[in-house]
Design a protein around this motif. Structure first.
Motif, short mmCIF file in Angstrom:
data_model
loop_
_atom_site.label_atom_id
_atom_site.label_comp_id
_atom_site.label_asym_id
_atom_site.label_seq_id
_atom_site.Cartn_x
_atom_site.Cartn_y
_atom_site.Cartn_z
N LEU A 65 -12.67 -92.94 -23.31
CA LEU A 65 -11.83 -94.13 -23.51
C LEU A 65 -10.60 -94.07 -22.60
O LEU A 65 -10.20 -95.10 -22.03
CB LEU A 65 -11.42 -94.24 -24.97
CG LEU A 65 -12.57 -94.64 -25.90
CD1 LEU A 65 -12.12 -94.62 -27.36
CD2 LEU A 65 -13.11 -96.02 -25.53
N VAL A 66 -10.02 -92.88 -22.45
CA VAL A 66 -8.84 -92.75 -21.58
C VAL A 66 -9.21 -93.10 -20.14
O VAL A 66 -8.55 -93.93 -19.50
CB VAL A 66 -8.27 -91.32 -21.67
CG1 VAL A 66 -7.22 -91.10 -20.59
CG2 VAL A 66 -7.66 -91.09 -23.04
N LEU A 67 -10.28 -92.47 -19.66
CA LEU A 67 -10.70 -92.72 -18.27
C LEU A 67 -11.06 -94.18 -18.06
O LEU A 67 -10.65 -94.82 -17.08
CB LEU A 67 -11.91 -91.85 -17.92
CG LEU A 67 -11.67 -90.36 -17.73
CD1 LEU A 67 -12.99 -89.62 -17.59
CD2 LEU A 67 -10.81 -90.10 -16.50
N LEU A 68 -11.80 -94.73 -19.01
CA LEU A 68 -12.23 -96.12 -18.89
C LEU A 68 -11.02 -97.05 -18.93
O LEU A 68 -10.92 -97.98 -18.11
CB LEU A 68 -13.20 -96.47 -20.03
CG LEU A 68 -13.79 -97.88 -19.97
CD1 LEU A 68 -14.89 -97.93 -18.94
CD2 LEU A 68 -14.32 -98.31 -21.33
N GLY A 69 -10.09 -96.77 -19.86
CA GLY A 69 -8.92 -97.63 -19.98
C GLY A 69 -8.11 -97.64 -18.70
O GLY A 69 -7.80 -98.71 -18.16
N TYR A 88 -7.87 -100.81 -16.15
CA TYR A 88 -6.54 -101.39 -15.91
C TYR A 88 -6.20 -101.31 -14.42
O TYR A 88 -5.80 -102.30 -13.80
CB TYR A 88 -5.49 -100.64 -16.74
CG TYR A 88 -4.10 -101.14 -16.51
CD1 TYR A 88 -3.70 -102.36 -17.08
CD2 TYR A 88 -3.19 -100.43 -15.73
CE1 TYR A 88 -2.42 -102.84 -16.85
CE2 TYR A 88 -1.92 -100.90 -15.51
CZ TYR A 88 -1.53 -102.11 -16.07
OH TYR A 88 -0.27 -102.59 -15.84
N GLY A 89 -6.43 -100.12 -13.85
CA GLY A 89 -6.13 -99.95 -12.43
C GLY A 89 -6.98 -100.86 -11.56
O GLY A 89 -6.50 -101.47 -10.61
N VAL A 112 -6.27 -104.85 -12.70
CA VAL A 112 -4.91 -105.39 -12.71
C VAL A 112 -4.08 -104.89 -11.52
O VAL A 112 -3.60 -105.69 -10.72
CB VAL A 112 -4.19 -105.05 -14.04
CG1 VAL A 112 -2.80 -105.65 -14.06
CG2 VAL A 112 -5.02 -105.56 -15.22
N THR A 113 -3.94 -103.56 -11.39
CA THR A 113 -2.98 -103.09 -10.39
C THR A 113 -3.52 -103.04 -8.98
O THR A 113 -2.76 -103.18 -8.03
CB THR A 113 -2.43 -101.69 -10.76
OG1 THR A 113 -3.54 -100.80 -10.84
CG2 THR A 113 -1.68 -101.72 -12.06
N ALA A 114 -4.83 -102.82 -8.81
CA ALA A 114 -5.35 -102.71 -7.45
C ALA A 114 -5.17 -104.04 -6.72
O ALA A 114 -5.35 -105.10 -7.31
CB ALA A 114 -6.83 -102.33 -7.47
N ILE A 125 -8.38 -94.90 -6.32
CA ILE A 125 -8.08 -94.09 -7.51
C ILE A 125 -8.72 -94.67 -8.77
O ILE A 125 -9.41 -93.95 -9.51
CB ILE A 125 -6.57 -93.88 -7.64
CG1 ILE A 125 -6.13 -92.89 -6.56
CG2 ILE A 125 -6.20 -93.34 -9.02
CD1 ILE A 125 -4.65 -92.68 -6.46
N PRO A 126 -8.58 -95.99 -9.03
CA PRO A 126 -9.27 -96.52 -10.21
C PRO A 126 -10.78 -96.34 -10.12
O PRO A 126 -11.44 -96.09 -11.14
CB PRO A 126 -8.92 -98.01 -10.20
CG PRO A 126 -7.73 -98.13 -9.35
CD PRO A 126 -7.76 -97.02 -8.37
N LEU A 127 -11.31 -96.41 -8.89
CA LEU A 127 -12.76 -96.25 -8.72
C LEU A 127 -13.19 -94.85 -9.15
O LEU A 127 -14.19 -94.68 -9.85
CB LEU A 127 -13.13 -96.51 -7.26
CG LEU A 127 -14.62 -96.45 -6.94
CD1 LEU A 127 -15.37 -97.50 -7.71
CD2 LEU A 127 -14.86 -96.61 -5.45
N LEU A 128 -12.39 -93.87 -8.75
CA LEU A 128 -12.72 -92.50 -9.13
C LEU A 128 -12.62 -92.32 -10.65
O LEU A 128 -13.44 -91.63 -11.25
CB LEU A 128 -11.82 -91.51 -8.41
CG LEU A 128 -12.04 -91.45 -6.89
CD1 LEU A 128 -11.09 -90.47 -6.25
CD2 LEU A 128 -13.48 -91.08 -6.56
N PHE A 129 -11.61 -92.96 -11.25
CA PHE A 129 -11.49 -92.89 -12.71
C PHE A 129 -12.71 -93.52 -13.37
O PHE A 129 -13.23 -92.99 -14.36
CB PHE A 129 -10.21 -93.58 -13.17
CG PHE A 129 -9.04 -92.64 -13.26
CD1 PHE A 129 -8.74 -92.00 -14.45
CD2 PHE A 129 -8.27 -92.37 -12.14
CE1 PHE A 129 -7.68 -91.12 -14.53
CE2 PHE A 129 -7.20 -91.49 -12.21
CZ PHE A 129 -6.91 -90.86 -13.41
N MET A 130 -13.13 -94.66 -12.83
CA MET A 130 -14.31 -95.31 -13.41
C MET A 130 -15.54 -94.42 -13.25
O MET A 130 -16.37 -94.33 -14.16
CB MET A 130 -14.55 -96.66 -12.74
CG MET A 130 -13.62 -97.75 -13.17
SD MET A 130 -13.67 -98.04 -14.95
CE MET A 130 -15.15 -99.02 -15.08
N ALA A 131 -15.64 -93.77 -12.09
CA ALA A 131 -16.79 -92.88 -11.87
C ALA A 131 -16.76 -91.76 -12.91
O ALA A 131 -17.79 -91.41 -13.50
CB ALA A 131 -16.76 -92.32 -10.46
#
Lengths: 247, 228
Positions: free
Chosen positions: A31-35, A39-40, A43-45, A204-210
């Motif tokens: 959930l943390v990684l997905l959230g 969001y990144g 929204v922010t990207a 960075i968000p892509l890596l988090f999603m991965a």
């Protein structure tokens, strides 16, 4: 030490107990990684200078495509381990991966075509990557079909392992043949696909999603394996003991 | 007491036996051939008889028909031996099963695919193909159809114990047939547009030799699994 851990981990009762302890932690991590990833990514990207906001589908599409191949390899390797050392848990991991992998492959194809419609003006292009992903989906479906076709589940696991290993040898051949086939027929549309090297705020968000997808796969794998284990071992003593405790 | 036969003897005995069986039951020889011709006949009926169109897609039609014919006949590869128990005897011989499997596959290829090679030029003529393109088509069929039989053998061995293996067999086999189909049609395409074909043919040769060396192993493993 390590081998002892592996040996211990592959015993069904131990696996069943420890996976129950791992699941809540993994869910939190997921959930943390997905959230953060969502969001990144959403929204922010920054929006892409060419594709606008449509590019944001890569935060689902690319991790799903990565997972589709990763899971196939996991499935084949654990199938091979099950085939050689007859470890029950490896067989179960192998077959439990199949439907998760098929789902990720399907997801990659669907998100790809959703993206393709505004970008390429077509839901489907016979592009090399699309085609090899589609064939990968067929390979997964074959494995699932073979497993459900054989009644004795241990035999079925061995059959699936052989097929998965054959598939692993074949996947590079299929991949390159399809790539070659495509470049022979229509070069220009593919080279357009090459993205300009990705901006760090997008990456960075892509890596988090991965990471989130990987953890999700692990969760799904544990849940499915536990389920499969209970089904296969229903007459085993440790399950009786487990049920005693529940009562 | 009779001496145990050498590996080479066993290998040729398996091929000879399969050829003899096919000769005794000639319908099995005719079936894939008739299927092949009929599938090809369907295409002009569905597409219309425009000569330029047929000429353009004739190699693809013939290749897909050959692929389907191979898929249809491959099911018989181990079926009869499985039913009458001679497969179990083959497993019990001192010879490595993978070599005997290779002999079975070669026998099957000789019976079901080689006749297609002879009728393919005729079908090519009917679809208005150029003579030299027909030559290339035959070459690709010669190199490609053994691979189809070899790969198909794995899937047949895997689905042997199943009662309704037919549709499953197609799902297992067809994705694995993709590379050979692609290389064959690229070779023919190159020939039609006047490019060199040797690269494509070399790739097909490479795949053929890879298939000859590797596929008997999983097939043998799958057979043992299906019999146990």
């Amino acid at each position: 030490m390590f081998m002892r851990f592996i040996y211990k981990f592959s015993s069904p009762p131990y696996f069943y107990a420890i996976s129950a302890k791992m699941l809540p932690w993994l869910t939190v991590l997921f959930l943390v990684l997905l959230g953060y990833g969502l969001y990144g990514g959403l929204v922010t990207a920054p929006a892409d200078y060419q594709q606008g906001d449509s590019f944001r589908i890569i935060y689902v599409h690319v991790p799903a495509a990565w997972m589709s191949m990763f899971i196939y390899v996991v499935m084949a390797i654990s199938g091979g381990i099950g085939l050689v050392w007859r470890i029950k848990l490896a067989e179960i991991v192998s077959i439990s991966s199949a439907s998760v992998g098929a789902s990720f492959t399907f997801l990659a194809l669907v998100t790809g075509s959703l993206w393709g419609k505004p970008m390429w003006g077509a839901w489907w292009v016979w592009d090399a990557r699309l085609t090899s992903e589609l064939i990968l989906l067929f390979l997964y479906l074959g494995i699932i079909g073979l497993y459900s076709g054989i009644e004795d589940k241990r035999t079925a696991s061995r059959a699936v392992a052989i097929l998965a290993l054959v598939g692993v040898v074949n996947i590079p051949i299929i991949h390159y043949s399809v790539e070659w086939w495509n470049t022979l027929h229509q070069g220009a549309t593919v080279t357009k696909l090459d993205k300009p090297s990705i901006h760090i705020d997008m990456l960075i968000p892509l890596l988090f999603m991965a990471g989130a997808f990987k953890v999700y796969y692990f969760i799904a794998l544990l849940l499915r394996s536990r389920n499969e284990l209970l089904e296969r071992e229903q007459n085993a003593k440790w399950i009786d003991e487990l049920l005693e405790n529940v009562k | 007491m009779k001496k145990t036969s050498s590996l080479l003897n066993a290998f040729s005995a398996v091929i000879k036996r399969d050829l003899l069986l096919a000769y005794r039951f000639r319908a099995e020889l005719i079936n894939p051939l008739a299927f092949f011709v009929m599938v090809i006949t369907l295409f002009p009926l569905a597409l219309g008889a425009e000569i330029t169109l047929l000429k353009r897609i004739a190699p693809a039609i013939i290749w897909v028909a050959a692929l389907l014919a191979s898929l249809m006949s491959i099911e018989n590869l181990f079926r009869a031996d499985y039913d009458d128990g001679s497969l179990e005897l083959m497993v019990m011989t001192p010879h490595p099963l993978s070599i005997l499997v290779l002999a079975k596959v070669i026998g099957h290829w000789l019976i079901s695919s080689v006749p297609l090679l002879f009728i393919a030029p005729l079908m090519g003529m009917m679809l208005h193909m150029e003579t030299d393109i027909i030559g290339v088509l035959m070459l690709t069929l010669l190199l490609g159809t053994p691979v189809l039989s070899l790969i198909g053998g794995i899937a047949v061995a895997l689905t042997l114990g199943l009662r309704k293996g037919g549709a499953l067999l197609a799902i297992l086999v067809l994705p694995l047939y993709v590379p050979i189909l692609i290389f064959a049609s690229s070779a023919i395409d190159a020939a039609m547009t006047g490019f060199a074909i040797s690269g494509h043919l070399s790739m097909m040769c490479a795949i053929l030799f890879l298939a000859i060396t590797l596929t008997p192993l999983p097939t043998a493993a799958a057979l043992k699994m299906s019999l146990s």
